[in-house]
Design an enzyme around this catalytic site. Structure first.
Site, PDB file in Angstrom:
ATOM      1  N   LYS A  31      56.508  36.900  43.158  1.00  0.00           N
ATOM      2  CA  LYS A  31      57.675  36.236  44.258  1.00  0.00           C
ATOM      3  C   LYS A  31      56.296  35.673  44.936  1.00  0.00           C
ATOM      4  CE  LYS A  31      58.862  36.853  48.450  1.00  0.00           C
ATOM      5  NZ  LYS A  31      59.711  35.068  48.348  1.00  0.00           N
ATOM      6  N   GLN A  73      48.303  36.272  44.717  1.00  0.00           N
ATOM      7  CA  GLN A  73      49.676  36.982  45.573  1.00  0.00           C
ATOM      8  C   GLN A  73      49.512  38.367  44.455  1.00  0.00           C
ATOM      9  OE1 GLN A  73      51.313  34.559  47.237  1.00  0.00           O
ATOM     10  NE2 GLN A  73      52.207  36.238  48.350  1.00  0.00           N
ATOM     11  N   LYS A  87      47.519  40.979  46.399  1.00  0.00           N
ATOM     12  CA  LYS A  87      48.348  40.623  47.600  1.00  0.00           C
ATOM     13  C   LYS A  87      49.852  41.651  47.673  1.00  0.00           C
ATOM     14  CE  LYS A  87      48.543  36.832  50.265  1.00  0.00           C
ATOM     15  NZ  LYS A  87      49.305  35.764  50.387  1.00  0.00           N
ATOM     16  N   LYS A 138      53.556  31.238  41.943  1.00  0.00           N
ATOM     17  CA  LYS A 138      53.708  31.005  43.015  1.00  0.00           C
ATOM     18  C   LYS A 138      53.702  29.559  42.357  1.00  0.00           C
ATOM     19  CE  LYS A 138      51.551  29.658  47.696  1.00  0.00           C
ATOM     20  NZ  LYS A 138      51.372  30.719  48.032  1.00  0.00           N
ATOM     21  N   GLY A 171      58.536  29.847  51.246  1.00  0.00           N
ATOM     22  CA  GLY A 171      57.786  28.468  51.575  1.00  0.00           C
ATOM     23  C   GLY A 171      55.717  28.814  52.158  1.00  0.00           C
ATOM     24  N   ASP A 172      55.102  28.050  52.114  1.00  0.00           N
ATOM     25  CA  ASP A 172      53.545  27.756  51.991  1.00  0.00           C
ATOM     26  C   ASP A 172      53.055  26.457  52.656  1.00  0.00           C
ATOM     27  OD1 ASP A 172      50.877  29.370  50.880  1.00  0.00           O
ATOM     28  OD2 ASP A 172      51.012  27.205  50.582  1.00  0.00           O
ATOM     29  N   THR A 217      53.412  36.311  58.862  1.00  0.00           N
ATOM     30  CA  THR A 217      52.081  36.043  58.624  1.00  0.00           C
ATOM     31  C   THR A 217      51.757  36.291  59.378  1.00  0.00           C
ATOM     32  OG1 THR A 217      53.202  34.927  56.938  1.00  0.00           O
ATOM     33  CG2 THR A 217      50.553  34.592  57.405  1.00  0.00           C
ATOM     34  N   ASN A 227      52.731  26.910  60.214  1.00  0.00           N
ATOM     35  CA  ASN A 227      53.386  28.567  60.461  1.00  0.00           C
ATOM     36  C   ASN A 227      52.446  29.375  60.377  1.00  0.00           C
ATOM     37  OD1 ASN A 227      54.658  31.061  59.056  1.00  0.00           O
ATOM     38  ND2 ASN A 227      55.679  30.084  60.171  1.00  0.00           N
ATOM     39  N   SER A 246      58.867  38.861  54.106  1.00  0.00           N
ATOM     40  CA  SER A 246      60.013  37.658  52.789  1.00  0.00           C
ATOM     41  C   SER A 246      60.440  39.169  51.887  1.00  0.00           C
ATOM     42  CB  SER A 246      59.177  37.016  51.473  1.00  0.00           C
ATOM     43  OG  SER A 246      58.932  35.777  52.172  1.00  0.00           O
TER      44      SER A 246
HETATM   45  P1  NDP Z   1      51.902  25.049  57.013  1.00  0.00           P
HETATM   46  O1  NDP Z   1      52.186  23.769  56.596  1.00  0.00           O
HETATM   47  O2  NDP Z   1      52.776  25.338  58.117  1.00  0.00           O
HETATM   48  O3  NDP Z   1      50.295  24.580  58.091  1.00  0.00           O
HETATM   49  C1  NDP Z   1      49.318  23.583  57.829  1.00  0.00           C
HETATM   50  C2  NDP Z   1      48.258  23.370  58.179  1.00  0.00           C
HETATM   51  O4  NDP Z   1      46.780  23.463  57.670  1.00  0.00           O
HETATM   52  C3  NDP Z   1      48.565  22.195  58.437  1.00  0.00           C
HETATM   53  O5  NDP Z   1      48.059  22.324  60.330  1.00  0.00           O
HETATM   54  C4  NDP Z   1      47.602  21.970  58.411  1.00  0.00           C
HETATM   55  O6  NDP Z   1      47.153  20.029  58.935  1.00  0.00           O
HETATM   56  C5  NDP Z   1      46.393  22.524  57.769  1.00  0.00           C
HETATM   57  N1  NDP Z   1      45.797  21.966  56.565  1.00  0.00           N
HETATM   58  C6  NDP Z   1      46.467  22.072  55.175  1.00  0.00           C
HETATM   59  N2  NDP Z   1      45.725  21.031  54.254  1.00  0.00           N
HETATM   60  C7  NDP Z   1      44.293  21.329  55.145  1.00  0.00           C
HETATM   61  C8  NDP Z   1      43.444  20.695  54.540  1.00  0.00           C
HETATM   62  N3  NDP Z   1      42.976  20.731  53.251  1.00  0.00           N
HETATM   63  N4  NDP Z   1      42.104  20.197  55.124  1.00  0.00           N
HETATM   64  C9  NDP Z   1      42.421  20.753  56.561  1.00  0.00           C
HETATM   65  N5  NDP Z   1      43.642  21.585  56.652  1.00  0.00           N
HETATM   66  C10 NDP Z   1      44.634  21.355  56.000  1.00  0.00           C
HETATM   67  O7  NDP Z   1      50.919  25.760  56.197  1.00  0.00           O
HETATM   68  P2  NDP Z   1      51.106  27.769  56.574  1.00  0.00           P
HETATM   69  O8  NDP Z   1      50.313  27.725  57.846  1.00  0.00           O
HETATM   70  O9  NDP Z   1      52.714  28.259  55.983  1.00  0.00           O
HETATM   71  O10 NDP Z   1      49.565  27.479  55.551  1.00  0.00           O
HETATM   72  C11 NDP Z   1      48.677  27.737  55.666  1.00  0.00           C
HETATM   73  C12 NDP Z   1      47.861  29.453  55.319  1.00  0.00           C
HETATM   74  O11 NDP Z   1      47.825  30.648  55.300  1.00  0.00           O
HETATM   75  C13 NDP Z   1      47.705  28.360  53.545  1.00  0.00           C
HETATM   76  O12 NDP Z   1      46.392  28.463  53.245  1.00  0.00           O
HETATM   77  C14 NDP Z   1      48.258  29.101  52.607  1.00  0.00           C
HETATM   78  O13 NDP Z   1      48.182  29.797  51.597  1.00  0.00           O
HETATM   79  C15 NDP Z   1      48.745  31.059  53.795  1.00  0.00           C
HETATM   80  N6  NDP Z   1      49.772  31.988  54.121  1.00  0.00           N
HETATM   81  C16 NDP Z   1      50.833  31.434  54.416  1.00  0.00           C
HETATM   82  C17 NDP Z   1      51.904  32.328  54.308  1.00  0.00           C
HETATM   83  C18 NDP Z   1      53.147  31.729  55.143  1.00  0.00           C
HETATM   84  O14 NDP Z   1      54.184  32.784  55.117  1.00  0.00           O
HETATM   85  N7  NDP Z   1      53.552  30.807  55.572  1.00  0.00           N
HETATM   86  C19 NDP Z   1      51.808  33.654  54.111  1.00  0.00           C
HETATM   87  C20 NDP Z   1      49.974  33.922  53.776  1.00  0.00           C
HETATM   88  C21 NDP Z   1      49.342  33.117  53.621  1.00  0.00           C
HETATM   89  P3  NDP Z   1      48.193  18.836  58.891  1.00  0.00           P
HETATM   90  O15 NDP Z   1      49.395  19.654  59.326  1.00  0.00           O
HETATM   91  O16 NDP Z   1      47.225  18.358  58.857  1.00  0.00           O
HETATM   92  O17 NDP Z   1      48.474  18.717  57.872  1.00  0.00           O
HETATM   93  O1  2IT Z   2      50.631  33.390  50.847  1.00  0.00           O
HETATM   94  C1  2IT Z   2      51.971  33.826  50.847  1.00  0.00           C
HETATM   95  O2  2IT Z   2      51.940  34.987  50.627  1.00  0.00           O
HETATM   96  C2  2IT Z   2      52.977  33.246  50.857  1.00  0.00           C
HETATM   97  N1  2IT Z   2      52.887  31.811  51.196  1.00  0.00           N
HETATM   98  C3  2IT Z   2      54.222  34.149  51.489  1.00  0.00           C
HETATM   99  C4  2IT Z   2      54.967  33.965  50.430  1.00  0.00           C
HETATM  100  C5  2IT Z   2      56.540  34.463  50.332  1.00  0.00           C
HETATM  101  O3  2IT Z   2      56.946  34.573  49.125  1.00  0.00           O
HETATM  102  O4  2IT Z   2      56.872  34.807  51.556  1.00  0.00           O
END
Ligand code: NDP
Ligand code: 2IT
Length: 444
Positions: A89, A110, A113, A125, A164-165, A208, A239, A376
């Site tokens: 997952k 992951q 976690k 992943k 998603g991520d 998250t 997100n 999830s």
């Molecule tokens: P999104 O794509 O929704 O948002 C990512 C954000 O981070 C955007 O604002 C983006 O800017 C910025 N960003 C991405 N890459 C870079 C970079 N190289 N340098 C600076 N800023 C950057 O992703 P999420 O919000 O889903 O994910 C954010 C983090 O949280 C990641 O590390 C992800 O692995 C982690 N995560 C996500 C989960 C989820 O459920 N979605 C769960 C747990 C962890 P821009 O808009 O300019 O691209």
């Molecule tokens: O990093 C993370 O935990 C996620 N991007 C969410 C993974 C998931 O299966 O919901």
């Protein structure tokens, strides 16, 4: 590292160019020294050597045609890291910086976690170096369809359940799900983060960010503090960042800065989150456009400058290694006392050590951002029941899960004689359940 040194050396030798993966492995193995001391049988049974080696790594070609009729080729990945406690997952990331090393570090993290959530999910992943920026809706759809054309043969509701991520949100999951359904001719919970009309869970989008705040709220309470009247900076505006900002505000804090990959918005009055949602979620624009409506807000052209903004609490919610030692020093010298990771591995190892040395309340991502994947897993439960729960029910469960993770992690830190060290607490607590499950299932 003493007992696990040879394990780490082997990983280095086998994966010499995988910086992110080696960084994640080194941190976990350093924490696990204390466990290895009490469990020589786990060394003997190769648990440590096995846990750092993915069970399966899939790499594939994705070919698609852009709006100009040009053929485009990208690389796709799915790393099925560990299935000891449940189906693989973990999310899918679409970003030009994606490499095998990035996907392996994420899959490795992951595993621990997912174990911490207390739910039966293994670690995996995937993703691609595809860049969703400046692509039309049709290009995104064609890419997702061609990505799924290959991925579909490796996943399944009881085998591997992606989500998603970075770069993969509701729109992409919809296109991916549509293609899976068309090829396999089944409607199952093979992906999470789906639309509410076709099996998605209420509360997954928020999970998250909300979960991060629930975790931090418990952590702060233990130190007689709360979010109330605190100045908070949140990197990213995707997100995780958006829903963390929503919950911080609800809990009485003031979010003064947010960012994207190009820059930072600093609004001393507290950011207008509905504008940020409109710009980033709906219009997919740059955060710099915030200034058009709020000319008094300050825009910094370097995303790292967010750590120069004075705050009480910092929540890195963008990407790996976005907060380095220099930023950590600046944060602390400006009075920041707590850091909670919404992103995966956003803090460099030197910065983590600096936070711990200075007694900052530091919550590692493995524990603090587990609310997304936990929800999830709740989506998977609802899908297999062919039922859906109310937002309140999902949110209540999320709150309890985050509280339990906090208790488990902080108790484990105490048990292993490093009270307050959430890094060791999270790594050890996450590891023990996986190790026991691997041991019970024999040498496979
Ligand atoms: P999104 O794509 O929704 O948002 C990512 C954000 O981070 C955007 O604002 C983006 O800017 C910025 N960003 C991405 N890459 C870079 C970079 N190289 N340098 C600076 N800023 C950057 O992703 P999420 O919000 O889903 O994910 C954010 C983090 O949280 C990641 O590390 C992800 O692995 C982690 N995560 C996500 C989960 C989820 O459920 N979605 C769960 C747990 C962890 P821009 O808009 O300019 O691209
Ligand atoms: O990093 C993370 O935990 C996620 N991007 C969410 C993974 C998931 O299966 O919901």
């Amino acid at each position: 590292m003493e007992l696990l040194k040879s394990v780490y050396e082997k990983v280095c030798k086998q994966n010499p160019h995988e910086g992110e993966f080696l960084q994640a492995v080194e941190e976990v193995l350093e924490s696990l020294e204390v466990v290895a001391k009490y469990h020589p049988e786990w060394i003997e049974n190769g648990i440590f050597e096995r846990i750092v080696e993915p069970e399966r790594q899939i790499m594939f070609r994705i070919t698609w045609v852009d709006d100009q009729g040009k053929v485009q080729v990208n690389r796709g990945y799915r790393v099925q890291f560990n299935s000891a406690i449940g189906p693989y997952k973990g999310g899918l990331r679409f970003h030009p910086s994606v490499t095998l090393s990035v996907i392996k570090f994420l899959g490795f993290e992951q595993t621990f976690k997912n174990s911490l959530t207390g739910l039966p999910i293994g670690g995996g992943k995937g993703g691609s170096d595809f860049d969703p920026k400046n692509k039309s809706n049709h290009e995104i759809m064609r890419f997702c369809q061609n990505f799924m054309l290959e991925l579909q043969r490796h996943i399944g509701e009881n085998t591997d359940v992606p989500a998603g991520d970075i770069g993969v949100g509701g729109r992409e999951i919809g296109y991916l799900y549509g293609m899976y359904k068309k090829i396999q001719n089944v409607n199952t919970g093979v992906l999470t983060g789906k639309g509410l009309e076709f099996g998605g869970s209420l509360g997954r989008k928020e999970a998250t960010g909300y979960g991060l705040c629930y975790f931090m709220d418990e952590y702060l309470k233990d130190y007689q503090k709360t979010f109330k009247n605190m100045s908070v900076v949140i990197s990213g505006s995707g997100n995780v960042a958006i829903y963390a900002a929503e919950k911080v505000t609800e809990l009485g804090g003031k979010v003064v800065a947010m960012s994207d990959s190009q820059g930072v918005i600093y609004d001393i009055n507290g950011v207008d989150l509905s504008l940020i949602k409109q710009l980033k979620e709906v219009e997919r624009k740059r955060i710099s456009e915030y200034k058009e409506k709020y000319p008094n807000a300050i825009y910094y052209e370097n995303s790292k400058d967010i750590w120069k903004v004075k705050c009480d609490i910092a929540l890195p919610c963008a990407t790996q290694n976005e907060l380095d030692l220099e930023s950590a020093v600046t944060l602390i010298s400006n009075g920041c006392f707590a850091v909670g990771e919404g992103a995966n591995m956003p803090t460099t190892p030197e910065a983590v050590k600096y936070f711990i040395k200075n007694n900052i309340l530091y919550a590692p991502g493995k524990a603090a951002n587990a609310g997304g994947v936990a929800t999830s897993a709740l989506e998977m439960t609802q899908n297999s029941q062919r039922f859906s729960w109310s937002f309140e029910e999902v949110n209540q469960r999320l709150k309890e899960i985050m509280k339990n993770i906090y208790i488990n992690v902080s108790k484990t830190a105490e048990e292993y004689n490093v009270p307050g060290n959430m890094v060791v607490g999270a790594n050890v607590a996450g590891f023990i359940k996986v190790a026991k499950a691997m041991d019970a299932q024999g040498i496979i």
